[in-house]
Write a protein that holds these residues in place. Structure first.
Motif, PDB file in Angstrom:
ATOM      1  N   VAL A  99       0.841  -1.201   0.000  1.00 29.26           N
ATOM      2  CA  VAL A  99       0.000   0.000   0.000  1.00 29.26           C
ATOM      3  C   VAL A  99       0.876   1.251   0.000  1.00 29.26           C
ATOM      4  O   VAL A  99       0.614   2.215  -0.737  1.00 29.26           O
ATOM      5  N   GLU A 100       1.930   1.233   0.803  1.00 28.77           N
ATOM      6  CA  GLU A 100       2.838   2.380   0.837  1.00 28.77           C
ATOM      7  C   GLU A 100       3.462   2.620  -0.541  1.00 28.77           C
ATOM      8  O   GLU A 100       3.523   3.760  -1.017  1.00 28.77           O
ATOM      9  N   ALA A 101       3.909   1.554  -1.196  1.00 27.06           N
ATOM     10  CA  ALA A 101       4.490   1.686  -2.533  1.00 27.06           C
ATOM     11  C   ALA A 101       3.459   2.223  -3.522  1.00 27.06           C
ATOM     12  O   ALA A 101       3.765   3.100  -4.338  1.00 27.06           O
ATOM     13  N   ALA A 102       2.235   1.725  -3.453  1.00 28.56           N
ATOM     14  CA  ALA A 102       1.177   2.189  -4.355  1.00 28.56           C
ATOM     15  C   ALA A 102       0.882   3.670  -4.136  1.00 28.56           C
ATOM     16  O   ALA A 102       0.727   4.428  -5.102  1.00 28.56           O
ATOM     17  N   MET A 103       0.832   4.081  -2.881  1.00 29.14           N
ATOM     18  CA  MET A 103       0.556   5.485  -2.585  1.00 29.14           C
ATOM     19  C   MET A 103       1.685   6.389  -3.096  1.00 29.14           C
ATOM     20  O   MET A 103       1.430   7.476  -3.610  1.00 29.14           O
ATOM     21  N   ARG A 104       2.916   5.917  -2.976  1.00 35.36           N
ATOM     22  CA  ARG A 104       4.049   6.687  -3.484  1.00 35.36           C
ATOM     23  C   ARG A 104       3.992   6.784  -5.005  1.00 35.36           C
ATOM     24  O   ARG A 104       4.275   7.843  -5.579  1.00 35.36           O
ATOM     25  N   LEU A 105       3.623   5.686  -5.668  1.00 37.77           N
ATOM     26  CA  LEU A 105       3.489   5.723  -7.130  1.00 37.77           C
ATOM     27  C   LEU A 105       2.391   6.687  -7.560  1.00 37.77           C
ATOM     28  O   LEU A 105       2.559   7.457  -8.507  1.00 37.77           O
TER      29      LEU A 105
END
Length: 58
Positions: free
Chosen positions: A25-31
């Motif tokens: 989720v953190e990676a998706a939010m950063r993307l």
């Protein structure tokens, strides 16, 4: 866990599903925010031994 108790295994690892989900989720939010994200994100595992086995049993 049973194999550790029966001494068939010396160690195993706990792969943290909640940690993996949070990392995703953190990676998706950063993307979504347009930030760079590493292609590989390491989620730490925990070594499970006979000494700490009890803390992993429910």
């Amino acid at each position: 866990m049973a194999s550790l108790e029966q001494r068939e295994l010396a160690v195993t690892v706990f792969q943290d599903a909640a940690g993996q989900g949070a990392g995703a989720v953190e990676a998706a939010m950063r993307l979504i925010a347009g930030e760079a994200v590493d292609r590989k994100i390491m989620i730490p595992f925990v070594l499970v031994t006979r000494e700490n086995l009890e803390s992993f049993q429910q």
